[in-house]
Each structure stands twice: as C-alpha cells, then as structure tokens.
Design a protein around this motif. Structure first.
Motif, mmCIF file in Angstrom:
data_model
loop_
_atom_site.group_PDB
_atom_site.id
_atom_site.type_symbol
_atom_site.label_atom_id
_atom_site.label_comp_id
_atom_site.label_asym_id
_atom_site.label_seq_id
_atom_site.Cartn_x
_atom_site.Cartn_y
_atom_site.Cartn_z
ATOM 1 N N LEU A 183 1.050 -1.175 -0.163
ATOM 2 C CA LEU A 183 0.007 0.038 -0.095
ATOM 3 C C LEU A 183 1.009 1.201 0.028
ATOM 4 N N ALA A 184 1.890 1.242 0.673
ATOM 5 C CA ALA A 184 2.851 2.489 0.978
ATOM 6 C C ALA A 184 3.369 2.575 -0.490
ATOM 7 N N ARG A 185 3.740 1.580 -1.029
ATOM 8 C CA ARG A 185 4.504 1.785 -2.551
ATOM 9 C C ARG A 185 3.351 2.311 -3.479
ATOM 10 N N TYR A 186 2.072 1.941 -3.305
ATOM 11 C CA TYR A 186 1.234 2.405 -4.350
ATOM 12 C C TYR A 186 0.732 3.694 -4.141
ATOM 13 N N TYR A 187 0.840 4.423 -2.739
ATOM 14 C CA TYR A 187 0.631 5.903 -2.404
ATOM 15 C C TYR A 187 1.759 6.693 -2.419
ATOM 16 N N ILE A 247 4.440 6.154 -0.198
ATOM 17 C CA ILE A 247 4.786 6.901 0.757
ATOM 18 C C ILE A 247 5.920 6.073 1.420
ATOM 19 N N PRO A 248 7.105 6.808 1.781
ATOM 20 C CA PRO A 248 8.305 6.040 2.097
ATOM 21 C C PRO A 248 8.188 4.985 3.555
ATOM 22 N N PHE A 249 8.777 3.900 3.083
ATOM 23 C CA PHE A 249 8.413 2.857 4.188
ATOM 24 C C PHE A 249 9.851 2.263 4.589
ATOM 25 N N TYR A 250 10.040 2.448 6.074
ATOM 26 C CA TYR A 250 11.267 2.230 6.450
ATOM 27 C C TYR A 250 11.173 1.037 7.456
ATOM 28 N N VAL A 251 12.213 0.116 7.482
ATOM 29 C CA VAL A 251 12.176 -1.067 8.500
ATOM 30 C C VAL A 251 13.325 -0.613 9.450
ATOM 31 N N CYS A 252 12.913 -0.771 10.794
ATOM 32 C CA CYS A 252 13.759 -0.380 11.861
ATOM 33 C C CYS A 252 14.445 -1.573 12.361
ATOM 34 N N ALA A 253 15.680 -2.011 12.079
ATOM 35 C CA ALA A 253 16.304 -3.387 12.401
ATOM 36 C C ALA A 253 17.443 -3.080 13.070
ATOM 37 N N PRO A 254 17.798 -3.574 14.263
ATOM 38 C CA PRO A 254 19.068 -4.078 14.769
ATOM 39 C C PRO A 254 20.201 -4.946 14.162
ATOM 40 N N SER A 255 21.302 -4.479 14.081
ATOM 41 C CA SER A 255 22.037 -5.410 13.036
ATOM 42 C C SER A 255 22.134 -6.718 13.337
ATOM 43 N N ASP A 270 8.904 -8.137 0.261
ATOM 44 C CA ASP A 270 10.112 -8.026 -0.695
ATOM 45 C C ASP A 270 10.824 -6.803 -0.443
ATOM 46 N N HIS A 271 12.232 -6.905 -0.719
ATOM 47 C CA HIS A 271 13.231 -5.677 -0.386
ATOM 48 C C HIS A 271 12.867 -4.585 -1.399
ATOM 49 N N SER A 272 12.195 -4.807 -2.600
ATOM 50 C CA SER A 272 11.868 -4.027 -3.595
ATOM 51 C C SER A 272 10.899 -3.037 -3.043
ATOM 52 N N LEU A 273 10.044 -3.263 -2.061
ATOM 53 C CA LEU A 273 9.090 -2.374 -1.515
ATOM 54 C C LEU A 273 9.494 -1.379 -0.347
ATOM 55 N N ILE A 274 10.866 -1.689 -0.058
ATOM 56 C CA ILE A 274 11.500 -0.902 1.313
ATOM 57 C C ILE A 274 12.265 0.332 0.723
ATOM 58 N N THR A 275 11.986 1.399 1.238
ATOM 59 C CA THR A 275 12.714 2.785 1.065
ATOM 60 C C THR A 275 14.194 2.526 1.524
ATOM 61 N N GLY A 276 14.207 1.993 3.062
ATOM 62 C CA GLY A 276 15.280 2.101 3.501
ATOM 63 C C GLY A 276 15.194 1.176 4.869
ATOM 64 N N ILE A 277 16.314 0.732 5.266
ATOM 65 C CA ILE A 277 16.541 -0.101 6.682
ATOM 66 C C ILE A 277 17.420 0.523 7.634
#
Length: 354
Positions: free
Chosen positions: A264-268, A270-278, A326-333
């Motif tokens: 949905l974020a990709r369609y609209y 909207i930036p989509f971020y994953v918050c991930a400890p290494s 899928d990684h293609s939908l992610i703005t950043g990690i």
C-alpha cells in the motif's frame, strides 16, 4: 504513567530470577513475572509474555544463564553439556525471530572461548556479565536507531506503524517507535501516530497504542484493513515497522500483515522504513524465501478476545505469525549503524554489517 518507564525484561537483583512484564495482560493490567525455571522462561517466550525480537534475545541470554546458574556441577565438560541441552530447548521456542538464536549463540561463544581458563563458578559469573552486556547494548542500539529515524521526520508528520516495535519489544526505546521517543525528547509534540490493530494478537491495539498514548503522543488506532483509506486521505507521511529477521538482499520477516502495508505504501508513494538492529540481519540467508514462518494455534483467530467463538466450529484456519516483505518495497532499513538504502547487500557491507 509512561510505558517508557516500564522494564520489559531484567535480571532480578538476586541474580536468580528473570523478571518480565507480562505483555499478554496489557493494557488492562501491569504484572511482572519472576521466572527461574527454564521451562517457564521458554513458555514465556512461546506464549508472547515477552515478545519483540530484541526483548526475546535479552530474555534468552538471561534464560540460558539461569538454566546453568544453579547447577552444582564442577566438571566443565558436564557443565557445557547441560548448557547445550538447555540452549537447544530454549531455541525451539520460536523459529522466526533471529535474535533468539543470535543471543544463545553469543552466550555459547563465551562458553567455548573461555571454558579452558575459567572454573565452573567463574563461568557462571562470566555468562551473567555477557547477558547484562546484551541488555545494555540493546538499549544503546535502540536509541541509535531512534536518532537515525528521527532525522527522517518533519514536524506534523503522520506515522503509520504495524504490530509493536516500541519499548515493550526491547530493553528500552524500541525500534520502530524509538524515533518518536527521540522526537519527544526534542520537544516535538505535533507528531501523529496511527497504529494498525494487528490481528489476530492485537499488538498494535494493546501495545503500540498503549505506549504512544501513555507517552502523550497524538495516537489513532485503526483496523488493519483501514490502512489503505487512511493513506489515501493523506494522513500518513511515513511508515516505520520493526522486523524479526532480515535476509542478505533486504527481504524481511515481520508480523503478519506487514507486507500488505508495504504494498500500500508503494502504491500511494509513502516512504516505508524498516527499523532493524544489525543482530536481526541474517547474512547467512540470501533471500526471504529461506525464512521459516512460525505457524500459531488456530484458537488465536477463532477464540482469543471473544466471550464465545466467532467462527464456525471446525472451520480450517491458517495462522502464520509472520509474512515476508520483498526488498523492492522498502525505502530504507534503519540500523544502529546508519540507514541502508538499496541495493541492501552493498549497503550492509558499507555499514560494516557482516
């Protein structure tokens, strides 16, 4: 009362009990459990009394320490054998969150590296020190993620989050909600947080909404299937979510429903971020296809939260606890070492994540 003041998982002062906040009772009741038996600690992880990948890792570290702390064994070989038996038992609690095995493996590396130089009693103290270090590092990591995430925010932003990746999911601050706690420290009082309820276990409704509301944030709870119209109405400027395991190419597993939010974020736009400890980045697997998805009991869908069953008796139920985005939908990690942008394998290398 602010949720940030609650200790999610700590070792008791007597160093003989794991003290956890029972998250299955929130938001209605705040109750701490004092656990010393390995069976009870495993049950707490499996039953989501303690949950969130980082918090599970901290609980596992203390859990394996407590599993051997009371042994009267003085022979190091036999001590190590019991350690590995208890480690395998704890590791079987939940398969998807990599922090469980990560923390247990880190504790085992201490055992292997120092078994020839320490006595059994000294090893017990050393394992306790390592578990303490894992918890302290988690707090520092969460705060760093929060600071990087805060750099992406603008005054008045509407933030959508799914599940709970706040202070309740870590030792302190959280991952996806950490940027909001940092914003509050900077005096920002105009952010708006939208919490997906997150069926079937309602982590968004019970936990994220509880956290944000008690912190004084403008908080709106929405059903999972309301995310699209909320985005369409222009209320969402950015999405922050947590994760339980990230593959080398950036595919990641998070609570069921996350992949739909990303689509949905990709369609609209909207930036989509994953918050991930290494520690959640698992470079041993090339893609999300290799992530094992935990299957939970059908009763969580048909019976939980209801005075009486809300589905036809005997109906088949699928209840995967996670999905893979899928990684293609992610703005950043967003990691504690910086923000990784595609291609993620190269970004992880640049950040020193190996």
């Amino acid at each position: 009362m602010n949720a940030l003041s609650l200790d999610t998982v700590v070792l008791a002062e007597n160093k003989q009990e794991l003290v956890i906040l029972d998250q299955t009772l929130l938001p209605g009741e705040i109750r701490y459990l004092h656990l010393s038996r390995t069976e009870d600690i495993r049950e707490a992880i499996y039953s989501l009394r303690v949950r969130g990948a980082p918090a599970i890792g901290v609980a596992a570290a203390y859990g394996i320490y407590l599993a051997v702390a009371g042994l009267e064994e003085t022979d190091m070989d036999r001590f190590c054998a019991v350690f590995r038996e208890k480690k395998a038992y704890l590791n079987s609690a939940r398969p998807t969150a990599v922090n469980l095995s990560w923390a247990l493996n880190r504790m085992e590396r201490v055992l292997d590296a120092e078994r020839d130089t320490l006595s059994v009693e000294e090893m017990k103290r050393r394992l306790c020190q390592e578990a303490d270090a894992i918890r302290a590092e988690d707090i520092a990591i969460s705060r760093s993620i929060g600071e990087y995430g805060f750099s992406l925010l603008r005054h008045g932003d509407g933030i959508l989050t799914h599940c709970n990746a706040g202070t309740l999911a870590t030792a302190k601050y959280g991952t996806a909600l950490a940027p909001i706690y940092i914003a509050l420290e900077h005096g920002w009082d105009d952010l708006r947080v939208f919490c997906d309820e997150t069926r079937p276990l309602l982590q968004g409704a019970r936990l994220s909404a509880f956290e944000m509301q008690t912190a004084g944030v403008d908080t709106t709870l929405i059903c999972d299937n309301m995310a699209s119209i909320t985005m369409k109405r222009g209320k969402i400027n950015i999405v922050f979510v947590g994760c339980d395991r990230v593959a080398a190419n950036g595919d990641f597993a998070n609570k069921i429903g996350t992949s739909g939010v990303a689509i949905l974020a990709r369609y609209y736009g909207i930036p989509f971020y994953v918050c991930a400890p290494s520690s959640t980045i698992d470079l041993s697997i090339p893609s999300g296809e290799h992530i094992v998805i935990e299957e939970r009991p059908a009763e969580e869908v048909t019976h939980m939260w209801y005075a009486k069953p809300m589905a036809p008796e005997g109906v088949k139920v699928d209840n995967p606890a996670f999905d893979v985005t899928d990684h293609s939908l992610i703005t950043g990690i967003i990691t504690e070492k910086g923000i990784a942008y595609p291609p993620f394998d190269r970004a992880f290398a640049r950040l020193g994540i190996v």
